[in-house]
Design a protein around this motif. Structure first.
Motif, mmCIF file in Angstrom:
data_model
loop_
_atom_site.group_PDB
_atom_site.id
_atom_site.type_symbol
_atom_site.label_atom_id
_atom_site.label_comp_id
_atom_site.label_asym_id
_atom_site.label_seq_id
_atom_site.Cartn_x
_atom_site.Cartn_y
_atom_site.Cartn_z
ATOM 1 N N ASP A 108 0.834 -1.183 0.000
ATOM 2 C CA ASP A 108 0.000 0.000 0.000
ATOM 3 C C ASP A 108 0.874 1.239 0.000
ATOM 4 O OD1 ASP A 108 -2.131 -1.636 0.114
ATOM 5 O OD2 ASP A 108 -2.570 -1.355 2.234
ATOM 6 N N ALA A 109 0.388 2.275 -0.650
ATOM 7 C CA ALA A 109 1.178 3.497 -0.787
ATOM 8 C C ALA A 109 0.434 4.677 -0.210
ATOM 9 C CB ALA A 109 1.492 3.762 -2.260
ATOM 10 N N HIS A 110 1.166 5.578 0.397
ATOM 11 C CA HIS A 110 0.612 6.821 0.926
ATOM 12 C C HIS A 110 0.920 7.943 -0.051
ATOM 13 C CE1 HIS A 110 -0.296 5.400 5.082
ATOM 14 N NE2 HIS A 110 0.590 4.496 4.738
ATOM 15 N N SER A 111 -0.099 8.669 -0.448
ATOM 16 C CA SER A 111 0.099 9.821 -1.313
ATOM 17 C C SER A 111 0.384 11.039 -0.458
ATOM 18 C CB SER A 111 -1.150 10.069 -2.159
ATOM 19 O OG SER A 111 -1.414 8.955 -2.973
ATOM 20 N N PRO A 112 1.084 12.044 -1.004
ATOM 21 C CA PRO A 112 1.366 13.250 -0.240
ATOM 22 C C PRO A 112 0.075 13.929 0.206
ATOM 23 C CG PRO A 112 2.654 13.186 -2.266
ATOM 24 C CD PRO A 112 1.656 12.083 -2.350
ATOM 25 N N GLY A 118 -8.418 9.744 -13.581
ATOM 26 C CA GLY A 118 -8.117 11.130 -13.258
ATOM 27 C C GLY A 118 -9.343 12.015 -13.264
ATOM 28 N N ALA A 119 -10.235 11.817 -14.230
ATOM 29 C CA ALA A 119 -11.440 12.637 -14.333
ATOM 30 C C ALA A 119 -12.349 12.458 -13.129
ATOM 31 C CB ALA A 119 -12.194 12.301 -15.621
ATOM 32 N N THR A 120 -12.326 11.254 -12.539
ATOM 33 C CA THR A 120 -13.133 11.007 -11.344
ATOM 34 C C THR A 120 -12.471 11.569 -10.098
ATOM 35 O OG1 THR A 120 -14.111 9.012 -12.294
ATOM 36 C CG2 THR A 120 -14.150 9.199 -9.898
ATOM 37 N N LEU A 121 -11.158 11.414 -9.989
ATOM 38 C CA LEU A 121 -10.457 11.827 -8.771
ATOM 39 C C LEU A 121 -10.215 13.328 -8.689
ATOM 40 C CD1 LEU A 121 -7.806 8.966 -8.375
ATOM 41 C CD2 LEU A 121 -10.048 9.183 -7.284
ATOM 42 N N MET A 122 -10.065 14.004 -9.814
ATOM 43 C CA MET A 122 -9.762 15.437 -9.773
ATOM 44 C C MET A 122 -10.811 16.246 -9.005
ATOM 45 S SD MET A 122 -6.836 16.298 -10.818
ATOM 46 C CE MET A 122 -7.147 18.070 -10.904
ATOM 47 N N PRO A 123 -12.117 16.039 -9.235
ATOM 48 C CA PRO A 123 -13.092 16.819 -8.466
ATOM 49 C C PRO A 123 -13.026 16.560 -6.960
ATOM 50 C CG PRO A 123 -14.124 15.821 -10.392
ATOM 51 C CD PRO A 123 -12.772 15.197 -10.252
ATOM 52 N N LEU A 124 -12.439 15.427 -6.557
ATOM 53 C CA LEU A 124 -12.371 15.096 -5.138
ATOM 54 C C LEU A 124 -11.254 15.831 -4.409
ATOM 55 C CD1 LEU A 124 -12.886 11.206 -5.301
ATOM 56 C CD2 LEU A 124 -14.617 13.005 -5.111
ATOM 57 N N GLN A 125 -10.366 16.484 -5.153
ATOM 58 C CA GLN A 125 -9.230 17.146 -4.509
ATOM 59 C C GLN A 125 -9.677 18.285 -3.598
ATOM 60 O OE1 GLN A 125 -6.296 15.370 -4.875
ATOM 61 N NE2 GLN A 125 -7.912 14.182 -5.869
ATOM 62 N N ALA A 126 -10.662 19.048 -4.034
ATOM 63 C CA ALA A 126 -11.188 20.110 -3.177
ATOM 64 C C ALA A 126 -11.869 19.525 -1.947
ATOM 65 C CB ALA A 126 -12.161 20.987 -3.967
ATOM 66 N N VAL A 165 -0.386 4.205 -10.310
ATOM 67 C CA VAL A 165 0.508 5.351 -10.474
ATOM 68 C C VAL A 165 -0.305 6.613 -10.740
ATOM 69 C CG1 VAL A 165 2.376 6.325 -11.847
ATOM 70 C CG2 VAL A 165 2.372 3.887 -11.297
ATOM 71 N N HIS A 166 -1.333 6.514 -11.562
ATOM 72 C CA HIS A 166 -2.184 7.659 -11.859
ATOM 73 C C HIS A 166 -2.910 8.141 -10.604
ATOM 74 C CE1 HIS A 166 -1.551 6.378 -16.026
ATOM 75 N NE2 HIS A 166 -2.033 7.543 -16.406
ATOM 76 N N ALA A 167 -3.202 7.218 -9.698
ATOM 77 C CA ALA A 167 -3.960 7.568 -8.497
ATOM 78 C C ALA A 167 -3.093 8.136 -7.391
ATOM 79 C CB ALA A 167 -4.701 6.337 -7.987
ATOM 80 N N MET A 168 -1.785 7.922 -7.452
ATOM 81 C CA MET A 168 -0.895 8.216 -6.333
ATOM 82 C C MET A 168 -0.991 9.653 -5.851
ATOM 83 S SD MET A 168 1.276 6.454 -4.501
ATOM 84 C CE MET A 168 1.847 5.146 -5.589
ATOM 85 N N GLU A 169 -1.010 10.610 -6.773
ATOM 86 C CA GLU A 169 -1.026 12.014 -6.382
ATOM 87 C C GLU A 169 -2.431 12.524 -6.090
ATOM 88 O OE1 GLU A 169 1.686 13.790 -5.882
ATOM 89 O OE2 GLU A 169 2.920 12.063 -6.420
ATOM 90 N N LEU A 170 -3.436 11.704 -6.336
ATOM 91 C CA LEU A 170 -4.815 12.173 -6.236
ATOM 92 C C LEU A 170 -5.601 11.484 -5.138
ATOM 93 C CD1 LEU A 170 -5.631 12.293 -10.058
ATOM 94 C CD2 LEU A 170 -4.956 14.204 -8.584
ATOM 95 N N ALA A 171 -4.942 10.676 -4.319
ATOM 96 C CA ALA A 171 -5.608 9.961 -3.244
ATOM 97 C C ALA A 171 -4.762 10.022 -1.983
ATOM 98 C CB ALA A 171 -5.857 8.497 -3.644
ATOM 99 N N ASP A 172 -5.405 9.883 -0.838
ATOM 100 C CA ASP A 172 -4.670 9.844 0.421
ATOM 101 C C ASP A 172 -3.887 8.541 0.555
ATOM 102 O OD1 ASP A 172 -5.671 12.296 2.087
ATOM 103 O OD2 ASP A 172 -7.441 11.467 1.106
ATOM 104 N N ARG A 173 -4.480 7.460 0.054
ATOM 105 C CA ARG A 173 -3.784 6.175 0.044
ATOM 106 C C ARG A 173 -4.186 5.400 -1.186
ATOM 107 N NH1 ARG A 173 -4.055 2.845 5.544
ATOM 108 N NH2 ARG A 173 -2.359 1.773 4.473
#
Length: 268
Positions: free
Chosen positions: A16-20, A46-54, A75-83
């Protein structure tokens, strides 16, 4: 979740990976955890996760659970998710893995190709304290009279029966899901099975505005053919046929179908 400890093994946790953490991200217990099971959804994730950043800056936790993708989805999810978590392939296993790791008071299970907006977060925030679970109405991503009818029938069926499927974004209190034992370990119809367990405890809350459902399955396989297939599977499940048998009937058709992105085959 009870009965699903195999998905939380130390071997799984090791990958499991932790995103920043985003700027301003709270370390407090989140009020909502969004759990996104994925398998080969790199092009759409990405299109699904981007709106979740706010949302993350507003105290929402986002967990992506990969089920063996070979297209770089983690890899695509790493920067857009907490884990970014890993589990064996199978949506029930993936969602239970996410539920085990989630810290939120509410758990929202969201498909990787679902269109969401800030209005959906606002709807979730209006859930009353005495609510146990619920789901959203839906609409199709492609306009057209026939697909509007499909969405309308999905909404009518789920409202009248209290049984939702994965495209409708099931949301449930973490303690309630724990009490049910999590998603039943089925290769197919796991959302239907969970809905029936939850329905026995409380009437679901039907939320709006509608989630936008990717209509590619209907477009690729034909609208009428897909409708007939979904109801045929549903009827056989209602008659008591083993979901493993239904899974084999569908996925055994061709190797090419088995390589398609992981989708819920019970949404009608």
């Amino acid at each position: 979740m009870p009965g699903h400890s195999s998905t939380g093994s130390s071997e799984t946790n090791a990958v499991d990976a932790h995103s920043p953490e985003p700027a301003g991200h709270s370390v407090r217990t989140p009020w909502l955890s969004v759990i996104v099971p994925v398998r080969n959804e790199a092009q759409r994730l990405g299109a699904t996760l981007m709106p979740l950043q706010a949302w993350r800056a507003r105290g929402v936790e986002v967990l992506v659970v990969d089920g063996g993708s070979d297209d770089g989805s983690p890899v695509h999810a790493m920067e857009l998710a907490d884990r970014v978590l890993h589990a064996a392939p199978g949506r029930a296993l993936q969602m239970n893995r996410g539920a085990q790791a989630a810290r939120g008071h509410w758990l929202w299970f969201l498909h990787a190709d679902t269109g969401v907006t800030a209005q959906h977060l606002n709807a979730l925030q209006t859930l009353p304290d005495d609510a146990c679970w619920g789901f959203f109405r839906v609409r199709m991503s492609t306009p057209g009279v026939l697909l509007r009818c499909v969405a309308g029938l999905m909404n009518l069926r789920s409202r009248s029966t209290g049984v939702a499927t994965g495209d409708q974004g099931i949301v449930v209190k973490r303690c309630v899901l724990h009490d049910t034992g999590g998603y039943p370990s089925l290769p197919l119809m796991e959302d239907v099975a969970l809905s029936k367990l939850l329905r026995a405890q409380a009437v679901p809350r039907v939320l709006g505005p509608p989630l936008t459902v990717d209509s590619r399955r209907w477009e690729q396989q034909g609208v009428w053919r897909t409708i007939i297939l979904m109801w045929w599977l549903r009827w056989r499940y209602w008659r008591g046929e083993d979901p493993h048998r239904l899974h084999a009937l569908y996925y055994g058709r061709s190797a090419s179908q088995r390589r398609r992105p992981h989708r819920d085959l019970t949404d009608d």
